[in-house]
Design a protein around this motif. Sequence first.
Motif, PDB file in Angstrom:
ATOM      1  N   PRO A   1       0.729  -1.336  -0.018  1.00  0.00           N
ATOM      2  CA  PRO A   1       0.103  -0.090   0.119  1.00  0.00           C
ATOM      3  C   PRO A   1       0.853   1.153   0.107  1.00  0.00           C
ATOM      4  CG  PRO A   1      -0.883  -1.481   1.646  1.00  0.00           C
ATOM      5  CD  PRO A   1       0.319  -2.036   1.105  1.00  0.00           C
ATOM      6  N   LEU A   2       2.084   1.164   0.613  1.00  0.00           N
ATOM      7  CA  LEU A   2       2.913   2.467   0.641  1.00  0.00           C
ATOM      8  C   LEU A   2       3.628   2.800  -0.452  1.00  0.00           C
ATOM      9  CD1 LEU A   2       4.343   1.969   4.350  1.00  0.00           C
ATOM     10  CD2 LEU A   2       2.278   3.318   3.609  1.00  0.00           C
ATOM     11  N   ALA A   3       3.747   1.985  -1.519  1.00  0.00           N
ATOM     12  CA  ALA A   3       4.834   2.124  -2.541  1.00  0.00           C
ATOM     13  C   ALA A   3       3.895   2.376  -3.707  1.00  0.00           C
ATOM     14  CB  ALA A   3       5.769   0.779  -2.885  1.00  0.00           C
ATOM     15  N   ALA A   4       4.522   3.442  -4.741  1.00  0.00           N
ATOM     16  CA  ALA A   4       3.674   3.740  -5.883  1.00  0.00           C
ATOM     17  C   ALA A   4       4.124   2.610  -6.894  1.00  0.00           C
ATOM     18  CB  ALA A   4       4.092   5.011  -6.402  1.00  0.00           C
ATOM     19  N   ASP A   5       3.264   2.452  -8.096  1.00  0.00           N
ATOM     20  CA  ASP A   5       3.207   1.528  -8.985  1.00  0.00           C
ATOM     21  C   ASP A   5       4.624   1.771  -9.940  1.00  0.00           C
ATOM     22  OD1 ASP A   5       2.074  -0.637  -9.994  1.00  0.00           O
ATOM     23  OD2 ASP A   5       0.768   0.394 -11.305  1.00  0.00           O
ATOM     24  N   GLY A   6       4.747   0.467 -10.526  1.00  0.00           N
ATOM     25  CA  GLY A   6       5.914   0.952 -11.578  1.00  0.00           C
ATOM     26  C   GLY A   6       7.192   0.638 -10.953  1.00  0.00           C
ATOM     27  N   ARG A   7       8.404   0.551 -11.728  1.00  0.00           N
ATOM     28  CA  ARG A   7       9.685   0.699 -11.614  1.00  0.00           C
ATOM     29  C   ARG A   7      10.069   1.719 -10.768  1.00  0.00           C
ATOM     30  NH1 ARG A   7      13.459  -1.276 -15.793  1.00  0.00           N
ATOM     31  NH2 ARG A   7      13.363   0.768 -16.415  1.00  0.00           N
ATOM     32  N   GLU A   8       9.565   3.008 -11.303  1.00  0.00           N
ATOM     33  CA  GLU A   8       9.899   4.378 -10.784  1.00  0.00           C
ATOM     34  C   GLU A   8       9.068   4.468  -9.398  1.00  0.00           C
ATOM     35  OE1 GLU A   8      11.729   6.954 -11.839  1.00  0.00           O
ATOM     36  OE2 GLU A   8      12.578   5.253 -13.380  1.00  0.00           O
ATOM     37  N   GLY A   9       8.051   3.761  -9.214  1.00  0.00           N
ATOM     38  CA  GLY A   9       7.552   3.779  -7.821  1.00  0.00           C
ATOM     39  C   GLY A   9       8.517   3.314  -6.724  1.00  0.00           C
ATOM     40  N   LEU A  10       8.948   2.079  -7.360  1.00  0.00           N
ATOM     41  CA  LEU A  10       9.841   1.467  -6.346  1.00  0.00           C
ATOM     42  C   LEU A  10      11.102   2.052  -5.979  1.00  0.00           C
ATOM     43  CD1 LEU A  10      10.208  -1.324  -4.830  1.00  0.00           C
ATOM     44  CD2 LEU A  10      11.429  -2.159  -6.795  1.00  0.00           C
ATOM     45  N   LEU A  11      11.503   2.728  -7.014  1.00  0.00           N
ATOM     46  CA  LEU A  11      12.844   3.641  -6.884  1.00  0.00           C
ATOM     47  C   LEU A  11      12.536   4.815  -5.827  1.00  0.00           C
ATOM     48  CD1 LEU A  11      14.132   3.749 -10.465  1.00  0.00           C
ATOM     49  CD2 LEU A  11      15.313   2.707  -8.603  1.00  0.00           C
ATOM     50  N   GLY A  12      11.286   5.031  -6.166  1.00  0.00           N
ATOM     51  CA  GLY A  12      10.776   6.587  -5.037  1.00  0.00           C
ATOM     52  C   GLY A  12      10.748   5.737  -3.660  1.00  0.00           C
ATOM     53  N   PHE A  13      10.285   4.391  -3.674  1.00  0.00           N
ATOM     54  CA  PHE A  13      10.030   3.899  -2.074  1.00  0.00           C
ATOM     55  C   PHE A  13      11.302   3.762  -1.777  1.00  0.00           C
ATOM     56  CE2 PHE A  13       9.055   0.096   0.446  1.00  0.00           C
ATOM     57  CZ  PHE A  13       8.234   0.686   1.294  1.00  0.00           C
ATOM     58  N   VAL A  14      12.432   3.453  -2.490  1.00  0.00           N
ATOM     59  CA  VAL A  14      13.876   3.177  -1.755  1.00  0.00           C
ATOM     60  C   VAL A  14      14.190   4.660  -1.295  1.00  0.00           C
ATOM     61  CG1 VAL A  14      16.107   3.021  -2.418  1.00  0.00           C
ATOM     62  CG2 VAL A  14      14.515   1.468  -3.331  1.00  0.00           C
ATOM     63  N   ASP A  15      13.901   5.766  -1.906  1.00  0.00           N
ATOM     64  CA  ASP A  15      14.226   7.085  -1.221  1.00  0.00           C
ATOM     65  C   ASP A  15      13.437   7.334  -0.124  1.00  0.00           C
ATOM     66  OD1 ASP A  15      15.479   7.620  -3.797  1.00  0.00           O
ATOM     67  OD2 ASP A  15      13.845   8.808  -4.701  1.00  0.00           O
ATOM     68  N   PHE A  16      12.449   6.752  -0.050  1.00  0.00           N
ATOM     69  CA  PHE A  16      11.624   6.912   1.558  1.00  0.00           C
ATOM     70  C   PHE A  16      12.339   5.989   2.561  1.00  0.00           C
ATOM     71  CE2 PHE A  16       8.703   4.323   3.997  1.00  0.00           C
ATOM     72  CZ  PHE A  16       8.291   5.549   5.102  1.00  0.00           C
ATOM     73  N   LEU A  17      12.795   4.998   2.101  1.00  0.00           N
ATOM     74  CA  LEU A  17      13.446   3.858   3.159  1.00  0.00           C
ATOM     75  C   LEU A  17      14.610   4.469   3.613  1.00  0.00           C
ATOM     76  CD1 LEU A  17      12.807   0.385   1.358  1.00  0.00           C
ATOM     77  CD2 LEU A  17      11.637   1.439   3.180  1.00  0.00           C
ATOM     78  N   GLU A  18      15.298   5.147   2.728  1.00  0.00           N
ATOM     79  CA  GLU A  18      16.659   5.782   3.128  1.00  0.00           C
ATOM     80  C   GLU A  18      16.581   6.986   4.148  1.00  0.00           C
ATOM     81  OE1 GLU A  18      19.556   4.705  -0.606  1.00  0.00           O
ATOM     82  OE2 GLU A  18      18.570   6.863  -0.595  1.00  0.00           O
ATOM     83  N   THR A  19      15.312   7.265   4.380  1.00  0.00           N
ATOM     84  CA  THR A  19      15.085   8.492   5.201  1.00  0.00           C
ATOM     85  C   THR A  19      14.926   7.676   6.811  1.00  0.00           C
ATOM     86  OG1 THR A  19      12.600   8.419   4.997  1.00  0.00           O
ATOM     87  CG2 THR A  19      13.914  10.043   3.734  1.00  0.00           C
ATOM     88  N   LEU A  20      14.589   6.552   6.749  1.00  0.00           N
ATOM     89  CA  LEU A  20      14.224   5.778   8.070  1.00  0.00           C
ATOM     90  C   LEU A  20      15.263   5.531   9.038  1.00  0.00           C
ATOM     91  CD1 LEU A  20      11.647   3.254   6.826  1.00  0.00           C
ATOM     92  CD2 LEU A  20      11.282   5.388   7.518  1.00  0.00           C
ATOM     93  N   GLU A  21      15.140   5.851  10.339  1.00  0.00           N
ATOM     94  CA  GLU A  21      16.050   5.502  11.595  1.00  0.00           C
ATOM     95  C   GLU A  21      15.350   5.074  12.652  1.00  0.00           C
ATOM     96  OE1 GLU A  21      19.363   5.281  12.783  1.00  0.00           O
ATOM     97  OE2 GLU A  21      19.378   6.340  11.284  1.00  0.00           O
TER      98      GLU A  21
END
Length: 279
Positions: free
Chosen positions: A63-83
């Motif tokens: 539910p949190l990640a956008a569609d498509g490969r570009e959406g997955l790459l954007g999700f990686v950007d989000f993951l890198e903000t987590l602590e």
Amino acid sequence: MSIAKTTAAAAAALLTTSIGSVAAATPADNKATAVALLEQGLAKGDRAFILSHVAENYIQHNPLAADGREGLLGFVDFLETLEPPVEVNPLRVFADEKFVVIHQAAEFMGPKVVIDLFRFENGKVVEHWDAIQDDVADTANGRSMTGGTTEITDLDKTDSNKTLVTKLVQDVLMGGNLAAIDDYIRADYMQHSPYVPDTRDGLKSFINGLAESDISFAYTALYNVVAEGNFVMTQAEGIYDGTPVAFYDLWRVEDGLIAEHWDAVQEIPTEFAHTNGMF
């Protein structure tokens, strides 16, 4: 036929074979790619790996990640903000011809248990589903949510084990035929679902207790079923205590009966980063 023509024909045959072997990735290849996508692509932010191994029109059901490969790459950007940072620990990995199942312990905004399902075409990931649940340390059965058997065995029994588990879900969990549970599950059944007691009798008492407490519990739809040897994963939709949920169940079969069970249960949200839903 001349030697030159023979050599050319052999080279053409070799090229055809090579092309075919690249396109026709094996289940073992797909398992390795799926694990690397988690460990390398998501946890370590390797975008080059994602670009190489995920299809451009990748279909996302998280539910949190956008569609498509570009959406997955954007999700990686989000993951890198987590602590603390994201960590993945794949524990059970099995596959059929087009699907890979990964049962993992993870750090993702707190300790989590995750069951991932990946679909492959020609060696690339084209679709992904998952269920994510908080890891519960103090369980009703005294077992951890991820411990237990990991070894894949009984490859010759894959089809029969898949049939057994499918019938259990359809007959007992969807059909409500609790009296038939002995036909599917061993008496010494090992339970890892955090709120369910150990053994077959423990499962029966849990289901009966829900009914007596007027807590709604039902599996309403069965989607993908993936099996390799003694392991079977079922992906289902249902209701728990009035809330729509995704039930991802992992079953281990031994000598024709289910001997061990794990799961991840996630509430189905009302808002998604895409239009694909959880199934």
